[in-house]
Design a protein around this motif. Structure first.
Motif, mmCIF file in Angstrom:
data_model
loop_
_atom_site.group_PDB
_atom_site.id
_atom_site.type_symbol
_atom_site.label_atom_id
_atom_site.label_comp_id
_atom_site.label_asym_id
_atom_site.label_seq_id
_atom_site.Cartn_x
_atom_site.Cartn_y
_atom_site.Cartn_z
ATOM 1 N N LEU A 208 0.791 -1.061 -0.004
ATOM 2 C CA LEU A 208 0.030 0.217 -0.105
ATOM 3 C C LEU A 208 0.832 1.129 -0.103
ATOM 4 C CD1 LEU A 208 -2.891 -0.916 2.748
ATOM 5 C CD2 LEU A 208 -2.989 -1.309 -0.087
ATOM 6 N N ASP A 209 0.639 2.101 -0.953
ATOM 7 C CA ASP A 209 1.074 3.363 -1.031
ATOM 8 C C ASP A 209 -0.076 4.304 -0.822
ATOM 9 O OD1 ASP A 209 2.250 5.853 -1.619
ATOM 10 O OD2 ASP A 209 3.516 5.136 -3.253
ATOM 11 N N LEU A 210 -0.151 4.807 0.536
ATOM 12 C CA LEU A 210 -1.236 5.508 0.863
ATOM 13 C C LEU A 210 -0.995 7.153 0.388
ATOM 14 C CD1 LEU A 210 -1.650 4.255 4.567
ATOM 15 C CD2 LEU A 210 -3.073 3.580 2.503
ATOM 16 N N ALA A 211 0.292 7.429 0.476
ATOM 17 C CA ALA A 211 0.369 8.887 -0.004
ATOM 18 C C ALA A 211 -0.130 9.244 -1.359
ATOM 19 C CB ALA A 211 1.960 9.139 0.070
ATOM 20 N N ARG A 212 0.235 7.989 -2.376
ATOM 21 C CA ARG A 212 -0.130 8.220 -3.956
ATOM 22 C C ARG A 212 -1.440 7.415 -3.951
ATOM 23 N NH1 ARG A 212 2.982 5.373 -6.719
ATOM 24 N NH2 ARG A 212 2.373 6.533 -8.759
ATOM 25 N N ARG A 213 -1.949 6.909 -2.820
ATOM 26 C CA ARG A 213 -3.152 6.174 -3.171
ATOM 27 C C ARG A 213 -3.055 5.072 -4.420
ATOM 28 N NH1 ARG A 213 -5.877 11.396 -3.283
ATOM 29 N NH2 ARG A 213 -6.149 12.095 -0.956
ATOM 30 N N ARG A 214 -2.226 4.221 -4.230
ATOM 31 C CA ARG A 214 -2.008 3.184 -5.070
ATOM 32 C C ARG A 214 -1.628 1.883 -4.468
ATOM 33 N NH1 ARG A 214 -2.770 6.739 -8.417
ATOM 34 N NH2 ARG A 214 -1.604 7.172 -10.175
ATOM 35 N N VAL A 215 -2.136 0.759 -5.011
ATOM 36 C CA VAL A 215 -2.048 -0.665 -4.538
ATOM 37 C C VAL A 215 -1.090 -1.331 -5.486
ATOM 38 C CG1 VAL A 215 -3.402 -2.808 -3.877
ATOM 39 C CG2 VAL A 215 -4.293 -0.640 -3.293
ATOM 40 N N LEU A 216 -0.047 -1.842 -4.906
ATOM 41 C CA LEU A 216 0.859 -2.614 -5.679
ATOM 42 C C LEU A 216 0.399 -4.051 -5.602
ATOM 43 C CD1 LEU A 216 3.419 -2.756 -7.508
ATOM 44 C CD2 LEU A 216 4.694 -3.098 -5.687
ATOM 45 N N VAL A 217 -0.239 -4.507 -6.734
ATOM 46 C CA VAL A 217 -0.492 -5.959 -6.862
ATOM 47 C C VAL A 217 0.795 -6.815 -7.495
ATOM 48 C CG1 VAL A 217 -2.127 -7.589 -7.748
ATOM 49 C CG2 VAL A 217 -2.870 -5.216 -7.375
ATOM 50 N N GLN A 218 1.107 -7.726 -6.491
ATOM 51 C CA GLN A 218 2.491 -8.393 -6.763
ATOM 52 C C GLN A 218 2.200 -9.985 -6.688
ATOM 53 O OE1 GLN A 218 5.086 -6.539 -3.618
ATOM 54 N NE2 GLN A 218 6.594 -6.193 -5.436
ATOM 55 N N SER A 219 1.297 -10.415 -5.967
ATOM 56 C CA SER A 219 0.918 -11.683 -5.777
ATOM 57 C C SER A 219 -0.624 -12.165 -5.643
ATOM 58 C CB SER A 219 1.563 -12.051 -4.522
ATOM 59 O OG SER A 219 0.905 -11.734 -3.254
ATOM 60 N N ASN A 220 -0.928 -13.443 -5.687
ATOM 61 C CA ASN A 220 -2.223 -13.808 -5.745
ATOM 62 C C ASN A 220 -2.420 -14.941 -4.994
ATOM 63 O OD1 ASN A 220 -4.838 -13.934 -6.846
ATOM 64 N ND2 ASN A 220 -4.251 -14.981 -8.675
ATOM 65 N N ALA A 221 -3.270 -14.873 -4.062
ATOM 66 C CA ALA A 221 -3.467 -16.020 -2.958
ATOM 67 C C ALA A 221 -4.595 -16.939 -3.508
ATOM 68 C CB ALA A 221 -3.604 -15.404 -1.834
ATOM 69 N N VAL A 222 -4.380 -18.269 -3.979
ATOM 70 C CA VAL A 222 -5.333 -19.075 -4.347
ATOM 71 C C VAL A 222 -5.479 -20.280 -3.632
ATOM 72 C CG1 VAL A 222 -6.164 -20.171 -6.462
ATOM 73 C CG2 VAL A 222 -4.647 -17.954 -6.750
ATOM 74 N N ARG A 223 -6.841 -20.664 -3.428
ATOM 75 C CA ARG A 223 -7.055 -21.987 -2.610
ATOM 76 C C ARG A 223 -6.852 -23.275 -3.819
ATOM 77 N NH1 ARG A 223 -8.341 -23.633 2.155
ATOM 78 N NH2 ARG A 223 -8.657 -21.440 2.697
ATOM 79 N N VAL A 224 -5.736 -24.093 -3.476
ATOM 80 C CA VAL A 224 -5.548 -25.358 -4.296
ATOM 81 C C VAL A 224 -5.659 -26.433 -3.384
ATOM 82 C CG1 VAL A 224 -4.125 -26.532 -6.252
ATOM 83 C CG2 VAL A 224 -4.456 -23.883 -6.111
ATOM 84 N N GLY A 225 -6.861 -27.561 -3.662
ATOM 85 C CA GLY A 225 -6.612 -28.691 -3.059
ATOM 86 C C GLY A 225 -6.793 -28.287 -1.701
ATOM 87 N N GLY A 226 -7.597 -27.416 -1.039
ATOM 88 C CA GLY A 226 -7.450 -27.129 0.171
ATOM 89 C C GLY A 226 -6.547 -26.173 1.196
ATOM 90 N N HIS A 227 -5.368 -25.994 0.289
ATOM 91 C CA HIS A 227 -4.446 -25.169 0.784
ATOM 92 C C HIS A 227 -4.235 -23.745 -0.076
ATOM 93 C CE1 HIS A 227 -3.271 -28.666 3.166
ATOM 94 N NE2 HIS A 227 -3.475 -29.353 1.977
ATOM 95 N N ILE A 228 -3.571 -22.784 0.641
ATOM 96 C CA ILE A 228 -3.469 -21.501 -0.294
ATOM 97 C C ILE A 228 -2.195 -21.589 -0.881
ATOM 98 C CG2 ILE A 228 -3.121 -19.142 0.206
ATOM 99 C CD1 ILE A 228 -5.896 -19.841 0.526
ATOM 100 N N VAL A 229 -2.185 -21.231 -1.959
ATOM 101 C CA VAL A 229 -0.875 -21.331 -2.905
ATOM 102 C C VAL A 229 -0.682 -19.890 -3.357
ATOM 103 C CG1 VAL A 229 0.237 -22.169 -4.892
ATOM 104 C CG2 VAL A 229 -1.156 -23.624 -3.595
ATOM 105 N N ILE A 230 0.624 -19.386 -2.959
ATOM 106 C CA ILE A 230 0.796 -18.027 -3.499
ATOM 107 C C ILE A 230 1.526 -18.080 -4.854
ATOM 108 C CG2 ILE A 230 1.682 -15.808 -2.789
ATOM 109 C CD1 ILE A 230 -0.197 -16.817 -0.937
ATOM 110 N N GLY A 231 1.016 -17.167 -5.828
ATOM 111 C CA GLY A 231 1.492 -17.248 -7.185
ATOM 112 C C GLY A 231 1.688 -15.776 -7.616
ATOM 113 N N SER A 232 1.917 -15.526 -8.839
ATOM 114 C CA SER A 232 1.982 -14.257 -9.396
ATOM 115 C C SER A 232 0.478 -13.801 -9.747
ATOM 116 C CB SER A 232 2.905 -14.107 -10.673
ATOM 117 O OG SER A 232 2.424 -15.029 -11.465
ATOM 118 N N PRO A 233 0.296 -12.585 -10.053
ATOM 119 C CA PRO A 233 -1.148 -12.194 -10.424
ATOM 120 C C PRO A 233 -1.412 -12.946 -11.831
ATOM 121 C CG PRO A 233 0.106 -10.464 -9.632
ATOM 122 C CD PRO A 233 1.195 -11.587 -9.786
ATOM 123 N N LYS A 234 -2.656 -13.094 -12.196
ATOM 124 C CA LYS A 234 -2.986 -13.673 -13.544
ATOM 125 C C LYS A 234 -2.395 -12.565 -14.625
ATOM 126 C CE LYS A 234 -7.249 -15.043 -15.656
ATOM 127 N NZ LYS A 234 -8.712 -15.315 -15.680
ATOM 128 N N GLY A 235 -1.687 -13.377 -15.463
ATOM 129 C CA GLY A 235 -1.120 -12.876 -16.625
ATOM 130 C C GLY A 235 0.489 -12.637 -16.230
#
Length: 365
Positions: A208-235
């Motif tokens: 979070l960059d509150l001063a510039r009001r920006r959200v940096l999307v760097q990862s994607n938390a996806v549930r796979v087989g009952g577990h959360i897997v952290i990967g890159s954003p779609k694309g």
């Protein structure tokens, strides 16, 4: 060059052609009644080898089950969530039907019959996914020169009908957020930035960059087989997404007391689970919100908040390129294809502008 030799059988003299395959292993073909036919076979084989058109008949005898297992092991480019979908479709719909069959035994009519039968029981999405796996595997077999062509290509497939998208107004978003209680900030962020669920719950304080009001999307938390897997954003691309000023205070409150590497939502350490559609917290918020505004769709989903973000941005005057970057689409064309219905006002504006231009032109001396 190969060799031709004669041998005796109960039916008379026959000829054997012995030659080397492109991998230099030796093989032969027997049973030619005349030396001339054996010579023609050898000559055509040598030509196919030279032109890269040689097909190894033995290689086509591998079963789909064996070949499919090898093919799955090569799908390392897929994200964990995508691989899980492919593996499940293979195991449930493809392998039970095609597993025992050899590559060389598959016929176009067989594939069409399978697709038609599966279409009568399953949704187009399921059918297209299962068919796509079989066809993609056989494409590889063709490139490996196991088959001359892919018998799975060209079959008639069911059409996938897009799901209905729901768009909320500013007022409806606020009602839904209020009824989401401790998840209100999360709902507002989803509805005003277009982040996917996994992208939002995967955010850390340092994203979070509150001063510039920006959200940096760097990862994607996806549930796979009952577990959360952290990967890159779609694309696979990171992106910076703006958020409106009114969210600044809410996000500041959300991260109060948390370290920079902790999660923005939840307790900071454990990823929020996706709420169940029927009885999770979002379903409860939707139900309560409808008591205040009955026009809020009964079938509203979390993903509809992403659609809502696109709608609100476009209605506020954002151009298609800005919406594309906000949503993380691969291209502006994709954004237009997805949300063409939201640009109807632009078409009306074109017609009005043309009418004004025509009127001005007619008024000229």
């Amino acid at each position: 060059m190969g060799t031709i030799s004669a041998y005796e059988t109960a039916a008379g003299k026959r000829y054997r052609v012995r030659y080397r395959k492109p991998d230099h292993s030796q093989t032969d073909k027997r049973g030619f009644k005349t030396k001339r036919s054996a010579e023609l076979f050898l000559a055509s084989t040598e030509v196919r080898k030279a032109t890269g058109e040689y097909i190894d008949a033995q290689a086509a005898k591998v079963t789909i089950s064996t070949f499919g297992a090898e093919w799955l092991r090569t799908q390392t480019h897929l994200k964990a969530s995508s691989y899980n979908v492919v593996e499940t479709a293979w195991r449930v719909h493809v392998q039970p039907v095609w597993g025992p069959r050899q590559l060389g035994e598959i016929r176009h009519t067989d594939v069409q019959a399978w697709v038609s039968e599966l279409s009568a029981k399953k949704s187009p999405t399921v059918v297209l996914r299962a068919y796509g796996i079989l066809a993609a595997m056989i494409d590889v077999a063709v490139r490996d020169r196991r088959l001359p062509s892919n018998p799975a290509r060209g079959v008639n497939l069911p059409r996938k009908v897009g799901k209905q998208r729901h768009y909320l107004t500013h007022g409806q978003v606020q009602i839904l957020a209020d009824e989401s209680r401790h998840n209100a900030t999360l709902v507002l962020l989803l509805a005003y930035t277009g982040l996917r669920w996994g992208e939002a719950v995967g955010l850390r304080v340092n994203n979070l960059d509150l001063a510039r009001r920006r959200v940096l999307v760097q990862s994607n938390a996806v549930r796979v087989g009952g577990h959360i897997v952290i990967g890159s954003p779609k694309g696979y691309e990171m992106r910076s997404v703006p958020f409106p000023a009114f969210l600044e205070a809410l996000l500041t409150e959300q991260i109060a007391g948390k370290q920079r590497n902790q999660l923005v939502f939840g307790d900071g350490n454990i990823y929020l689970a996706t709420p169940t559609h029927g009885d999770g917290w979002f379903a409860g918020a939707r139900k309560r919100a409808r008591l205040t505004d009955s026009s809020i769709p009964v079938g509203l989903t979390l993903h509809d908040l992403r659609h809502t973000a696109a709608s609100l941005a476009i209605s506020a005057g954002a151009n298609v390129k800005a919406v594309q970057r906000m949503l993380g689409h691969a291209s502006a064309a994709m954004t237009l294809d997805t949300y063409a219905d939201l640009f109807d006002d632009d078409l009306d504006a074109v017609a009005v502008a043309l009418d004004i231009a025509k009127t001005r032109s007619d008024a000229l001396p």
